[in-house]
Design a protein around this motif. Structure first.
Motif, PDB file in Angstrom:
ATOM      1  N   SER A  45       0.852  -1.187   0.000  1.00 13.05           N
ATOM      2  CA  SER A  45       0.000   0.000   0.000  1.00 13.05           C
ATOM      3  C   SER A  45       0.891   1.241   0.000  1.00 13.05           C
ATOM      4  O   SER A  45       2.041   1.188   0.442  1.00 13.05           O
ATOM      5  CB  SER A  45      -0.928   0.002   1.220  1.00 13.05           C
ATOM      6  OG  SER A  45      -0.183   0.054   2.406  1.00 13.05           O
ATOM      7  N   PRO A  46       0.352   2.363  -0.486  1.00 12.87           N
ATOM      8  CA  PRO A  46       1.162   3.575  -0.588  1.00 12.87           C
ATOM      9  C   PRO A  46       1.543   4.171   0.761  1.00 12.87           C
ATOM     10  O   PRO A  46       2.468   4.959   0.848  1.00 12.87           O
ATOM     11  CB  PRO A  46       0.272   4.530  -1.381  1.00 12.87           C
ATOM     12  CG  PRO A  46      -1.111   4.008  -1.246  1.00 12.87           C
ATOM     13  CD  PRO A  46      -0.988   2.535  -1.010  1.00 12.87           C
ATOM     14  N   GLY A  47       0.878   3.805   1.811  1.00  8.61           N
ATOM     15  CA  GLY A  47       1.182   4.369   3.127  1.00  8.61           C
ATOM     16  C   GLY A  47       0.039   4.159   4.079  1.00  8.61           C
ATOM     17  O   GLY A  47      -0.904   3.419   3.799  1.00  8.61           O
ATOM     18  N   TYR A  48       0.116   4.831   5.210  1.00  6.98           N
ATOM     19  CA  TYR A  48      -0.911   4.687   6.238  1.00  6.98           C
ATOM     20  C   TYR A  48      -2.223   5.278   5.748  1.00  6.98           C
ATOM     21  O   TYR A  48      -2.268   6.378   5.217  1.00  6.98           O
ATOM     22  CB  TYR A  48      -0.464   5.365   7.522  1.00  6.98           C
ATOM     23  CG  TYR A  48      -1.521   5.325   8.593  1.00  6.98           C
ATOM     24  CD1 TYR A  48      -1.797   4.137   9.261  1.00  6.98           C
ATOM     25  CD2 TYR A  48      -2.258   6.445   8.922  1.00  6.98           C
ATOM     26  CE1 TYR A  48      -2.780   4.079  10.233  1.00  6.98           C
ATOM     27  CE2 TYR A  48      -3.239   6.400   9.888  1.00  6.98           C
ATOM     28  CZ  TYR A  48      -3.489   5.216  10.539  1.00  6.98           C
ATOM     29  OH  TYR A  48      -4.467   5.163  11.495  1.00  6.98           O
ATOM     30  N   ASP A  49      -3.283   4.536   5.922  1.00  7.96           N
ATOM     31  CA  ASP A  49      -4.619   4.988   5.552  1.00  7.96           C
ATOM     32  C   ASP A  49      -5.320   5.484   6.816  1.00  7.96           C
ATOM     33  O   ASP A  49      -5.578   4.695   7.730  1.00  7.96           O
ATOM     34  CB  ASP A  49      -5.394   3.829   4.922  1.00  7.96           C
ATOM     35  CG  ASP A  49      -6.776   4.236   4.431  1.00  7.96           C
ATOM     36  OD1 ASP A  49      -7.234   5.345   4.745  1.00  7.96           O
ATOM     37  OD2 ASP A  49      -7.391   3.424   3.731  1.00  7.96           O
ATOM     38  N   PRO A  50      -5.638   6.780   6.897  1.00 12.84           N
ATOM     39  CA  PRO A  50      -6.280   7.306   8.113  1.00 12.84           C
ATOM     40  C   PRO A  50      -7.678   6.752   8.350  1.00 12.84           C
ATOM     41  O   PRO A  50      -8.211   6.889   9.438  1.00 12.84           O
ATOM     42  CB  PRO A  50      -6.327   8.820   7.874  1.00 12.84           C
ATOM     43  CG  PRO A  50      -6.191   9.000   6.412  1.00 12.84           C
ATOM     44  CD  PRO A  50      -5.429   7.814   5.894  1.00 12.84           C
ATOM     45  N   MET A  51      -8.253   6.091   7.355  1.00 12.09           N
ATOM     46  CA  MET A  51      -9.585   5.519   7.523  1.00 12.09           C
ATOM     47  C   MET A  51      -9.554   4.172   8.246  1.00 12.09           C
ATOM     48  O   MET A  51     -10.586   3.658   8.639  1.00 12.09           O
ATOM     49  CB  MET A  51     -10.270   5.352   6.161  1.00 12.09           C
ATOM     50  CG  MET A  51     -10.497   6.666   5.433  1.00 12.09           C
ATOM     51  SD  MET A  51     -11.454   7.864   6.396  1.00 12.09           S
ATOM     52  CE  MET A  51     -13.042   7.103   6.351  1.00 12.09           C
ATOM     53  N   LEU A  52      -8.364   3.611   8.401  1.00  7.28           N
ATOM     54  CA  LEU A  52      -8.244   2.325   9.094  1.00  7.28           C
ATOM     55  C   LEU A  52      -8.348   2.512  10.596  1.00  7.28           C
ATOM     56  O   LEU A  52      -7.851   3.492  11.146  1.00  7.28           O
ATOM     57  CB  LEU A  52      -6.900   1.666   8.780  1.00  7.28           C
ATOM     58  CG  LEU A  52      -6.655   1.224   7.349  1.00  7.28           C
ATOM     59  CD1 LEU A  52      -5.247   0.663   7.224  1.00  7.28           C
ATOM     60  CD2 LEU A  52      -7.672   0.193   6.923  1.00  7.28           C
ATOM     61  N   SER A  53      -8.955   1.538  11.239  1.00  9.83           N
ATOM     62  CA  SER A  53      -8.968   1.554  12.697  1.00  9.83           C
ATOM     63  C   SER A  53      -7.582   1.144  13.186  1.00  9.83           C
ATOM     64  O   SER A  53      -6.815   0.523  12.428  1.00  9.83           O
ATOM     65  CB  SER A  53     -10.026   0.583  13.230  1.00  9.83           C
ATOM     66  OG  SER A  53      -9.614  -0.757  12.992  1.00  9.83           O
TER      67      SER A  53
END
Length: 124
Positions: A45-53
């Motif tokens: 993945s391109p990086g941290y997804d803020p939508m993830l818990s």
């Protein structure tokens, strides 16, 4: 206050409510094919997804270096299996993981063939 009233206000009630909140009230995953031995692969993945818990991010970190079976993810994350299945279902739907079904026992090589291969390798 008697003991039966206290049980709802002690420390043990907190995690139960929190786990319910983590799964948005869902008790079943949308993917019924996630059994205990299904292997989960984290996809690049391109990086941290803020939508993830935080729990989903922890699962992705756990599976990033190498794939893990669902049972190991539940054990290593400290989350109940039902919760892990719901979170994995969400990650699968988001395209962040890939699930590989375990090989059915009928498709595995016979033990006698494996013994012959091992004996042949030892003879080398």
């Amino acid at each position: 206050m008697n003991d039966s009233d206290r049980r709802w206000y002690d420390e043990e009630a907190g995690p139960l409510v929190r786990l319910y909140a983590v799964t948005a009230g869902r008790a079943r995953s949308g993917s019924e094919h996630l059994d205990l031995m299904t292997v989960i692969h984290a996809l690049p993945s391109p990086g941290y997804d803020p939508m993830l818990s935080p729990e989903q991010a922890a699962i992705l970190r756990l599976c990033s270096p190498r794939p893990h079976p669902v049972a190991d993810i539940a054990s290593d994350s400290g989350l109940p299996l039902a919760v892990v299945r719901v979170l994995l279902s969400d990650l699968l739907e988001a395209g962040l993981i890939r699930a590989t079904e375990p090989v059915p026992p009928a498709q595995l090589p016979e033990a006698r063939i494996l013994r012959r291969v091992i004996d042949g390798l030892r003879a080398l």
